[in-house]
Write a protein that holds these residues in place. Structure first.
Motif, PDB file in Angstrom:
ATOM      1  N   GLU A 156     -38.765 -30.086  64.350  1.00 45.62           N
ATOM      2  CA  GLU A 156     -37.446 -29.764  63.807  1.00 45.62           C
ATOM      3  C   GLU A 156     -37.075 -28.295  63.955  1.00 45.62           C
ATOM      4  O   GLU A 156     -35.892 -27.974  64.177  1.00 45.62           O
ATOM      5  CB  GLU A 156     -37.387 -30.167  62.326  1.00 45.62           C
ATOM      6  CG  GLU A 156     -37.483 -31.676  62.103  1.00 45.62           C
ATOM      7  CD  GLU A 156     -37.517 -32.047  60.636  1.00 45.62           C
ATOM      8  OE1 GLU A 156     -37.530 -31.114  59.789  1.00 45.62           O
ATOM      9  OE2 GLU A 156     -37.535 -33.253  60.322  1.00 45.62           O
ATOM     10  N   TYR A 157     -38.042 -27.404  63.805  1.00 50.04           N
ATOM     11  CA  TYR A 157     -37.717 -25.978  63.731  1.00 50.04           C
ATOM     12  C   TYR A 157     -38.009 -25.187  65.017  1.00 50.04           C
ATOM     13  O   TYR A 157     -37.445 -24.122  65.210  1.00 50.04           O
ATOM     14  CB  TYR A 157     -38.470 -25.336  62.551  1.00 50.04           C
ATOM     15  CG  TYR A 157     -37.985 -25.835  61.212  1.00 50.04           C
ATOM     16  CD1 TYR A 157     -36.828 -25.322  60.628  1.00 50.04           C
ATOM     17  CD2 TYR A 157     -38.674 -26.835  60.545  1.00 50.04           C
ATOM     18  CE1 TYR A 157     -36.372 -25.795  59.410  1.00 50.04           C
ATOM     19  CE2 TYR A 157     -38.231 -27.316  59.319  1.00 50.04           C
ATOM     20  CZ  TYR A 157     -37.073 -26.791  58.760  1.00 50.04           C
ATOM     21  OH  TYR A 157     -36.632 -27.262  57.547  1.00 50.04           O
ATOM     22  N   ILE A 158     -38.885 -25.703  65.853  1.00 51.02           N
ATOM     23  CA  ILE A 158     -39.139 -24.987  67.126  1.00 51.02           C
ATOM     24  C   ILE A 158     -39.077 -25.988  68.292  1.00 51.02           C
ATOM     25  O   ILE A 158     -40.048 -26.167  69.041  1.00 51.02           O
ATOM     26  CB  ILE A 158     -40.495 -24.245  67.109  1.00 51.02           C
ATOM     27  CG1 ILE A 158     -41.643 -25.184  66.643  1.00 51.02           C
ATOM     28  CG2 ILE A 158     -40.442 -23.003  66.256  1.00 51.02           C
ATOM     29  CD1 ILE A 158     -43.031 -24.542  66.807  1.00 51.02           C
ATOM     30  N   PRO A 159     -37.919 -26.642  68.456  1.00 50.35           N
ATOM     31  CA  PRO A 159     -37.794 -27.679  69.499  1.00 50.35           C
ATOM     32  C   PRO A 159     -37.905 -27.128  70.920  1.00 50.35           C
ATOM     33  O   PRO A 159     -38.292 -27.858  71.839  1.00 50.35           O
ATOM     34  CB  PRO A 159     -36.404 -28.271  69.245  1.00 50.35           C
ATOM     35  CG  PRO A 159     -35.642 -27.160  68.568  1.00 50.35           C
ATOM     36  CD  PRO A 159     -36.651 -26.452  67.731  1.00 50.35           C
ATOM     37  N   ASP A 160     -37.539 -25.861  71.113  1.00 49.70           N
ATOM     38  CA  ASP A 160     -37.553 -25.292  72.465  1.00 49.70           C
ATOM     39  C   ASP A 160     -38.920 -24.748  72.864  1.00 49.70           C
ATOM     40  O   ASP A 160     -39.118 -24.341  74.009  1.00 49.70           O
ATOM     41  CB  ASP A 160     -36.513 -24.168  72.571  1.00 49.70           C
ATOM     42  CG  ASP A 160     -35.097 -24.691  72.368  1.00 49.70           C
ATOM     43  OD1 ASP A 160     -34.861 -25.861  72.726  1.00 49.70           O
ATOM     44  OD2 ASP A 160     -34.255 -23.943  71.846  1.00 49.70           O
ATOM     45  N   THR A 161     -39.838 -24.698  71.902  1.00 53.12           N
ATOM     46  CA  THR A 161     -41.184 -24.198  72.196  1.00 53.12           C
ATOM     47  C   THR A 161     -42.045 -25.338  72.751  1.00 53.12           C
ATOM     48  O   THR A 161     -42.074 -26.437  72.188  1.00 53.12           O
ATOM     49  CB  THR A 161     -41.841 -23.645  70.915  1.00 53.12           C
ATOM     50  OG1 THR A 161     -41.076 -22.539  70.439  1.00 53.12           O
ATOM     51  CG2 THR A 161     -43.271 -23.174  71.195  1.00 53.12           C
ATOM     52  N   THR A 162     -42.727 -25.074  73.845  1.00 49.74           N
ATOM     53  CA  THR A 162     -43.664 -26.058  74.391  1.00 49.74           C
ATOM     54  C   THR A 162     -44.891 -26.092  73.490  1.00 49.74           C
ATOM     55  O   THR A 162     -45.497 -25.055  73.218  1.00 49.74           O
ATOM     56  CB  THR A 162     -44.081 -25.676  75.824  1.00 49.74           C
ATOM     57  OG1 THR A 162     -42.908 -25.562  76.630  1.00 49.74           O
ATOM     58  CG2 THR A 162     -45.017 -26.716  76.421  1.00 49.74           C
ATOM     59  N   LYS A 163     -45.226 -27.308  73.048  1.00 49.46           N
ATOM     60  CA  LYS A 163     -46.334 -27.445  72.087  1.00 49.46           C
ATOM     61  C   LYS A 163     -47.449 -28.284  72.719  1.00 49.46           C
ATOM     62  O   LYS A 163     -47.201 -29.406  73.161  1.00 49.46           O
ATOM     63  CB  LYS A 163     -45.842 -28.086  70.794  1.00 49.46           C
ATOM     64  CG  LYS A 163     -44.783 -27.238  70.082  1.00 49.46           C
ATOM     65  CD  LYS A 163     -44.008 -28.012  69.062  1.00 49.46           C
ATOM     66  CE  LYS A 163     -42.937 -28.897  69.684  1.00 49.46           C
ATOM     67  NZ  LYS A 163     -41.820 -28.171  70.288  1.00 49.46           N
ATOM     68  N   ILE A 164     -48.642 -27.712  72.753  1.00 52.40           N
ATOM     69  CA  ILE A 164     -49.810 -28.426  73.280  1.00 52.40           C
ATOM     70  C   ILE A 164     -50.809 -28.580  72.140  1.00 52.40           C
ATOM     71  O   ILE A 164     -51.249 -27.589  71.558  1.00 52.40           O
ATOM     72  CB  ILE A 164     -50.445 -27.672  74.457  1.00 52.40           C
ATOM     73  CG1 ILE A 164     -49.431 -27.551  75.603  1.00 52.40           C
ATOM     74  CG2 ILE A 164     -51.709 -28.381  74.935  1.00 52.40           C
ATOM     75  CD1 ILE A 164     -49.939 -26.749  76.788  1.00 52.40           C
ATOM     76  N   ILE A 165     -51.126 -29.823  71.828  1.00 55.33           N
ATOM     77  CA  ILE A 165     -52.004 -30.099  70.680  1.00 55.33           C
ATOM     78  C   ILE A 165     -53.270 -30.790  71.170  1.00 55.33           C
ATOM     79  O   ILE A 165     -53.220 -31.926  71.654  1.00 55.33           O
ATOM     80  CB  ILE A 165     -51.296 -30.988  69.638  1.00 55.33           C
ATOM     81  CG1 ILE A 165     -49.989 -30.319  69.160  1.00 55.33           C
ATOM     82  CG2 ILE A 165     -52.213 -31.280  68.455  1.00 55.33           C
ATOM     83  CD1 ILE A 165     -49.105 -31.210  68.325  1.00 55.33           C
ATOM     84  N   ILE A 166     -54.389 -30.082  71.071  1.00 66.68           N
ATOM     85  CA  ILE A 166     -55.693 -30.691  71.362  1.00 66.68           C
ATOM     86  C   ILE A 166     -56.222 -31.263  70.057  1.00 66.68           C
ATOM     87  O   ILE A 166     -56.219 -30.573  69.027  1.00 66.68           O
ATOM     88  CB  ILE A 166     -56.677 -29.660  71.923  1.00 66.68           C
ATOM     89  CG1 ILE A 166     -56.190 -29.152  73.282  1.00 66.68           C
ATOM     90  CG2 ILE A 166     -58.071 -30.253  72.067  1.00 66.68           C
ATOM     91  CD1 ILE A 166     -57.067 -28.074  73.871  1.00 66.68           C
ATOM     92  N   ALA A 167     -56.649 -32.494  70.083  1.00 66.74           N
ATOM     93  CA  ALA A 167     -57.090 -33.131  68.842  1.00 66.74           C
ATOM     94  C   ALA A 167     -58.200 -34.135  69.104  1.00 66.74           C
ATOM     95  O   ALA A 167     -58.362 -34.643  70.206  1.00 66.74           O
ATOM     96  CB  ALA A 167     -55.914 -33.829  68.160  1.00 66.74           C
ATOM     97  N   GLN A 168     -58.956 -34.396  68.043  1.00 67.14           N
ATOM     98  CA  GLN A 168     -59.965 -35.458  68.079  1.00 67.14           C
ATOM     99  C   GLN A 168     -59.373 -36.770  67.567  1.00 67.14           C
ATOM    100  O   GLN A 168     -59.825 -37.852  67.946  1.00 67.14           O
ATOM    101  CB  GLN A 168     -61.171 -35.051  67.211  1.00 67.14           C
ATOM    102  CG  GLN A 168     -61.870 -33.774  67.644  1.00 67.14           C
ATOM    103  CD  GLN A 168     -62.573 -33.920  68.985  1.00 67.14           C
ATOM    104  OE1 GLN A 168     -62.920 -35.017  69.395  1.00 67.14           O
ATOM    105  NE2 GLN A 168     -62.759 -32.797  69.659  1.00 67.14           N
ATOM    106  N   ARG A 169     -58.353 -36.635  66.697  1.00 63.63           N
ATOM    107  CA  ARG A 169     -57.749 -37.820  66.094  1.00 63.63           C
ATOM    108  C   ARG A 169     -56.523 -38.249  66.892  1.00 63.63           C
ATOM    109  O   ARG A 169     -55.664 -37.415  67.220  1.00 63.63           O
ATOM    110  CB  ARG A 169     -57.311 -37.529  64.650  1.00 63.63           C
ATOM    111  CG  ARG A 169     -58.439 -37.139  63.728  1.00 63.63           C
ATOM    112  CD  ARG A 169     -57.939 -36.944  62.298  1.00 63.63           C
ATOM    113  NE  ARG A 169     -56.923 -35.914  62.175  1.00 63.63           N
ATOM    114  CZ  ARG A 169     -56.879 -35.023  61.182  1.00 63.63           C
ATOM    115  NH1 ARG A 169     -57.798 -35.044  60.236  1.00 63.63           N
ATOM    116  NH2 ARG A 169     -55.913 -34.145  61.119  1.00 63.63           N
TER     117      ARG A 169
END
Length: 581
Positions: A518-531
């Motif tokens: 919602e607040y940083i839609p223009d930022t590319t987000k990369i999420i490394i996760a185990q779940r």
């Protein structure tokens, strides 16, 4: 090596030059004093009056005063020069380390770097003080005293040519035997510091597993190893004293016996009591000069090994550097991997990443999932150029990351690594690592996005709460959320979370991801996760396996088509497992 070290003298050149000059003046005066004393003794023997004695006495007092003055000032200037040199050396080493890439840091143990900046610098500092003081004093004293001994003692001074080789050979053997021991001991110092560092850092684990006895034994073994080498070296060095005493007493016996016999029998009309006393003094000067020289050689040897280790740090060139004409603007958060392969060092036999082709649009949310050792972290570390790709090209904003100014690139790529590091200081001070000029309102906004404001506001001092070293007074989840808030303050075009919500409950994890959308839609987000729950709502999910991309798609696509993703998902979701059955 000397040239590399000399660069750290800088503003202390003046006192470094003044010291030898003052020492030279002190030595000259000291060598003249026995000559004047001999003249006074002869005058008294000849029956001189009180005026003559007073004249000589005043002269000797003045000479002793100036010798003391020059020596005292030289002591002060040498201390200033050596301490300043050590300060600059540590500063240069620290600045050099700050410019290292991860690949450079991987070459040195942390404990080794600490030893080099403490013990090794201290050894070089002590050697530098000896070089500008004792290493000047001893040779000058030796030469002047030799000349004056032959002037005053005539043939009797030839005893020195017998004693000096004995002392020189003995000291040579001592130095030869101690050199290898001092070379060996530094690597053992590194092991000792490593034992201490690991113990303190992992103290909670040590106590949890009741392994204090084991750690004590490990430390004791490392300490005993260092002690054994130093003890052996010191035992050999201890021979300096007896050898020196032997030579001194040998000279004294000869000079006292032969000189007294000559004076009493009046066989040497050209040799009197004054000359006799002066000769004894010069003999002491010569032998003590040789002793000082032996200690200088030992100290230089000890410091020589330290100097090599220091220069290794100073001369280590970062494997990452800015191009000649760097790009200073990152257009957007798009990311492209084109035929990328990577290994951590040239000597590594196996690639950590192999033939990676990946294209991420600016503003996308990308999940990365895979088993332990699948190279998830290796992949994202190429984006902010923590390492360079071995083969292929990594682009950010359509530009090869190697063409960017490193600081510009890293300011636009915020990474929250697996190991959450917080520094001693207040919460505000830690948050402003992301943006040193951030206002209190910006800090609060970032913390709300990271769901950190809810627990910070419960602290009595709020954002002024003091964080202990390593964030010891915070939970794992609290530390992770503060690190995420710190990264958000950079207002990056790319935000990478490397398993950074593993200690956060699923509800808070979902709230953080919702805030990002919602607040940083223009930022590319990369999420490394185990779940899988942490990446289910990502635009695309990348499945990593053994350094390669095994699959890319949405949660539904991968759940239907990718065996690895299915295995991870069903192992974490019993309901899903039951549905399948």
């Amino acid at each position: 090596m000397i040239r590399d070290l000399a660069r750290s003298v800088r503003e202390y050149k003046k006192v470094s030059i003044i010291t030898p000059i003052l020492i030279s003046m002190e030595v000259v005066i000291e060598c003249i004093i026995p000559f004047i004393t001999a003249a006074l003794v002869n005058e008294i023997k000849a029956g001189c009056g009180l005026n003559t004695i007073i004249k000589y006495g005043v002269l000797l007092i003045l000479m002793a005063f100036f010798s003391l003055l020059f020596g005292g000032i030289a002591g002060s200037t040498s201390a200033t020069a050596a301490s300043g040199f050590a300060k600059n050396l540590r500063k240069d080493m620290f600045y050099s380390i700050q410019n290292y890439s991860f690949e450079n840091i991987d070459k040195f143990l942390t404990s080794s770097l600490i030893t080099r900046m403490t013990t090794d610098v201290t050894n070089v500092q002590n050697a530098y003080m000896m070089l500008i003081r004792v290493a000047v004093r001893a040779p000058l004293m030796l030469i002047f005293a030799f000349v004056m001994a032959f002037v005053m003692g005539g043939r009797m001074a030839w005893i020195l040519l017998v004693v000096v080789p004995i002392l020189a050979i003995g000291l040579g053997i001592v130095i030869y035997k101690t050199f290898p021991l001092f070379r060996k001991v530094f690597t053992k110092y590194d092991a000792l510091n490593k034992s201490i560092q690991e113990n303190i850092k992992g103290m909670r684990v040590v106590k949890s597993f009741v392994r204090e006895d084991y750690e004590q034994q490990k430390f004791e073994a490392a300490a005993e190893d260092v002690c054994a080498d130093f003890t052996k070296a010191e035992r050999i060095l201890a021979l300096n004293g007896p050898l020196m005493q032997f030579c001194i007493y040998l000279v004294m016996i000869f000079v006292l016996s032969f000189g007294s016999y000559t004076i009493i029998t009046s066989r040497g009309l050209d040799f009197d009591i004054g000359q006799f006393s002066a000769l004894l003094t010069y003999n002491f000067m010569i032998l003590s000069s040789l002793m000082m020289l032996s200690m200088v050689f030992v100290m230089i040897t000890l410091a020589g090994e330290s100097a090599k280790r220091i220069v290794e740090v100073l001369n280590e060139k970062s494997t990452l550097s800015n191009p000649e004409n760097p790009v200073y603007t990152v257009k957007d958060g798009s990311i492209d991997f084109e035929n990328v392969s990577f290994k951590y060092s040239e000597k590594a036999e196996k690639m950590a990443l192999s033939n990676i082709n990946l294209h991420i649009k600016s503003g996308e949310t990308i999940g990365i999932i895979g088993g332990t050792g699948s190279a998830k972290s290796s992949l994202i570390q190429l984006i902010p150029r923590l390492y360079d790709a071995t083969e292929g090209v990594v682009k950010v904003g359509g530009v090869d990351v190697r063409n960017y100014d490193i600081e510009t690139l890293r300011n636009q790529v915020a990474v929250v690594l697996q190991k959450n590091i917080l520094f001693s200081g207040t919460i505000k001070e830690n948050l402003r690592w992301g943006n040193k000029d951030a206002t209190d309102e910006e800090l609060i906004e970032a913390c709300k996005l990271a769901c950190a404001d809810e627990f910070i506001s419960q602290f009595p001092k709020g954002y002024d709460t003091y964080i202990e070293q390593g964030g010891a007074n915070l939970s794992g989840g609290q530390k992770q959320r503060l690190c995420i808030a710190r990264a958000l303050l950079k207002k990056p075009k790319i935000l990478i979370l490397d398993d950074s919500t593993s200690a956060v409950d699923t509800k808070t994890d979902a709230k953080i991801r919702k805030a990002f959308r919602e607040y940083i839609p223009d930022t590319t987000k990369i999420i490394i996760a185990q779940r899988t729950a942490s990446v289910e709502d990502a635009d695309r999910i990348i499945v990593m396996d053994k350094g390669t991309i095994n699959g890319i798609g949405t949660h539904k696509q991968l759940l239907a088509e990718n065996a690895i993703y299915q295995e991870i998902y069903y192992s974490q979701n019993k309901a899903g497992d039951q549905d399948e059955n």
